[in-house]
Design a protein around this motif. Sequence first.
Motif, PDB file in Angstrom:
ATOM      1  N   LEU A  66       0.996  -1.325  -0.046  1.00 27.88           N
ATOM      2  CA  LEU A  66      -0.007  -0.102  -0.013  1.00 27.88           C
ATOM      3  C   LEU A  66       0.928   1.446  -0.115  1.00 27.88           C
ATOM      4  CD1 LEU A  66      -2.657   1.298   0.081  1.00 27.88           C
ATOM      5  CD2 LEU A  66      -2.688   1.014   2.467  1.00 27.88           C
ATOM      6  N   ALA A  67       2.083   1.268   0.777  1.00 27.83           N
ATOM      7  CA  ALA A  67       3.007   2.612   0.791  1.00 27.83           C
ATOM      8  C   ALA A  67       3.433   2.693  -0.865  1.00 27.83           C
ATOM      9  CB  ALA A  67       4.284   2.232   1.618  1.00 27.83           C
ATOM     10  N   THR A  68       3.736   1.661  -1.341  1.00 28.95           N
ATOM     11  CA  THR A  68       4.244   1.814  -2.786  1.00 28.95           C
ATOM     12  C   THR A  68       3.304   2.384  -3.698  1.00 28.95           C
ATOM     13  OG1 THR A  68       5.722   0.142  -2.443  1.00 28.95           O
ATOM     14  CG2 THR A  68       5.158   0.642  -4.884  1.00 28.95           C
ATOM     15  N   VAL A  69       1.816   1.966  -3.345  1.00 26.39           N
ATOM     16  CA  VAL A  69       0.899   2.526  -4.411  1.00 26.39           C
ATOM     17  C   VAL A  69       0.490   4.052  -3.968  1.00 26.39           C
ATOM     18  CG1 VAL A  69      -1.667   2.405  -4.372  1.00 26.39           C
ATOM     19  CG2 VAL A  69      -0.349   0.290  -4.635  1.00 26.39           C
ATOM     20  N   TYR A  70       0.694   4.342  -2.602  1.00 25.03           N
ATOM     21  CA  TYR A  70       0.663   5.776  -2.169  1.00 25.03           C
ATOM     22  C   TYR A  70       1.858   6.564  -2.861  1.00 25.03           C
ATOM     23  CZ  TYR A  70      -3.169   6.021   1.368  1.00 25.03           C
ATOM     24  OH  TYR A  70      -4.114   6.021   1.893  1.00 25.03           O
ATOM     25  N   ASN A  71       3.017   5.993  -2.759  1.00 22.67           N
ATOM     26  CA  ASN A  71       4.130   6.793  -3.321  1.00 22.67           C
ATOM     27  C   ASN A  71       3.871   7.035  -4.811  1.00 22.67           C
ATOM     28  OD1 ASN A  71       5.287   7.096  -0.882  1.00 22.67           O
ATOM     29  ND2 ASN A  71       6.701   5.137  -1.200  1.00 22.67           N
ATOM     30  N   LEU A  73       1.327   6.918  -6.679  1.00 22.67           N
ATOM     31  CA  LEU A  73      -0.021   7.962  -6.976  1.00 22.67           C
ATOM     32  C   LEU A  73       0.614   9.338  -6.809  1.00 22.67           C
ATOM     33  CD1 LEU A  73      -2.854   6.101  -5.462  1.00 22.67           C
ATOM     34  CD2 LEU A  73      -2.340   6.316  -7.907  1.00 22.67           C
ATOM     35  N   HIS A  74       1.518   9.473  -5.947  1.00 16.34           N
ATOM     36  CA  HIS A  74       1.660  10.753  -5.551  1.00 16.34           C
ATOM     37  C   HIS A  74       2.918  11.412  -6.570  1.00 16.34           C
ATOM     38  CE1 HIS A  74      -0.322  11.856  -2.285  1.00 16.34           C
ATOM     39  NE2 HIS A  74      -0.153  10.836  -1.674  1.00 16.34           N
ATOM     40  N   GLN A  75       3.724  10.309  -7.251  1.00 15.96           N
ATOM     41  CA  GLN A  75       4.792  10.643  -8.331  1.00 15.96           C
ATOM     42  C   GLN A  75       3.976  10.848  -9.456  1.00 15.96           C
ATOM     43  OE1 GLN A  75       7.060   6.924  -8.052  1.00 15.96           O
ATOM     44  NE2 GLN A  75       8.274   7.524  -6.343  1.00 15.96           N
ATOM     45  N   PHE A  76       2.952   9.962  -9.779  1.00 18.13           N
ATOM     46  CA  PHE A  76       2.280  10.251 -10.970  1.00 18.13           C
ATOM     47  C   PHE A  76       1.590  11.737 -11.083  1.00 18.13           C
ATOM     48  CE2 PHE A  76       1.314   5.677 -12.190  1.00 18.13           C
ATOM     49  CZ  PHE A  76       2.638   5.462 -12.430  1.00 18.13           C
ATOM     50  N   THR A  77       1.167  12.159  -9.708  1.00 15.43           N
ATOM     51  CA  THR A  77       0.347  13.333  -9.711  1.00 15.43           C
ATOM     52  C   THR A  77       1.558  14.544  -9.911  1.00 15.43           C
ATOM     53  OG1 THR A  77      -1.204  12.555  -8.125  1.00 15.43           O
ATOM     54  CG2 THR A  77      -0.956  14.922  -8.176  1.00 15.43           C
ATOM     55  N   GLU A  78       2.635  14.418  -9.312  1.00 20.61           N
ATOM     56  CA  GLU A  78       3.642  15.372  -9.537  1.00 20.61           C
ATOM     57  C   GLU A  78       4.122  15.455 -10.926  1.00 20.61           C
ATOM     58  OE1 GLU A  78       6.913  14.700  -6.533  1.00 20.61           O
ATOM     59  OE2 GLU A  78       5.469  14.640  -5.017  1.00 20.61           O
ATOM     60  N   ALA A  79       4.057  14.427 -11.507  1.00 20.33           N
ATOM     61  CA  ALA A  79       4.502  14.053 -13.106  1.00 20.33           C
ATOM     62  C   ALA A  79       3.330  15.019 -13.845  1.00 20.33           C
ATOM     63  CB  ALA A  79       4.910  12.839 -13.304  1.00 20.33           C
ATOM     64  N   GLY A  80       2.012  15.090 -13.540  1.00 12.92           N
ATOM     65  CA  GLY A  80       1.276  15.626 -14.104  1.00 12.92           C
ATOM     66  C   GLY A  80       0.461  14.517 -14.805  1.00 12.92           C
ATOM     67  N   LEU A  81       0.527  13.305 -14.390  1.00 14.87           N
ATOM     68  CA  LEU A  81      -0.376  12.268 -15.069  1.00 14.87           C
ATOM     69  C   LEU A  81      -1.596  12.125 -14.236  1.00 14.87           C
ATOM     70  CD1 LEU A  81       2.326   9.335 -15.531  1.00 14.87           C
ATOM     71  CD2 LEU A  81       1.185  10.833 -17.186  1.00 14.87           C
ATOM     72  N   LEU A  82      -1.715  12.556 -13.013  1.00 13.49           N
ATOM     73  CA  LEU A  82      -3.013  12.311 -12.101  1.00 13.49           C
ATOM     74  C   LEU A  82      -3.122  13.689 -11.730  1.00 13.49           C
ATOM     75  CD1 LEU A  82      -2.280   9.113 -10.242  1.00 13.49           C
ATOM     76  CD2 LEU A  82      -3.717   9.365 -12.174  1.00 13.49           C
ATOM     77  N   ARG A  83      -4.610  13.864 -11.244  1.00 12.60           N
ATOM     78  CA  ARG A  83      -4.959  14.991 -10.463  1.00 12.60           C
ATOM     79  C   ARG A  83      -5.600  14.614  -8.960  1.00 12.60           C
ATOM     80  NH1 ARG A  83      -9.694  19.236 -12.486  1.00 12.60           N
ATOM     81  NH2 ARG A  83      -9.771  20.454 -10.630  1.00 12.60           N
TER      82      ARG A  83
END
Length: 148
Positions: A66-71, A73-83
């Motif tokens: 779950l920690a890897t999933v959180y990390n 998701l936050h990396q994808f958000t910072e990269a502009g792939l997610l909001r």
Amino acid sequence: MEKLSHADDTVAAAAGNVAELLRGAGLRPTRQRVALARLLFAEGDRHVTAEWLHEEALASKVPVSLATVYNTLHQFTEAGLLREVAVEGAKTYFDTNTSNHYHFFCERSGRLLDIDTDAIRIEGLPEAPEGMAISRVDVLVRLVKKSG
């Protein structure tokens, strides 16, 4: 390297070019990032929580914490792939549709639904403090079942 647009993101993921999607966002396509990106982007726009994605990953035989999933998701958000869409306190959703749009939140089911941007008009925004600029406006309309 030029960043992919949202439409390009969807096309790349649907075509199975998840590694290309990640590289285009400046991320190294590790095994776990690729597996999570496939789950996130393969079926079009969606809203997920880290817990939901973790359950989906385990059900798909993707060994990830779950920690890897959180990390991720936050990396994808910072990269502009997610909001990132904050709903209440610690409850955060991640939206694969990064365009400017608003949301309905169903309080009972916990579902997040897109609202067409033409359905809401925002007027009278305050001027940002000196040295600051407004990056976006988030609108969350909470829904409950009608009584009676």
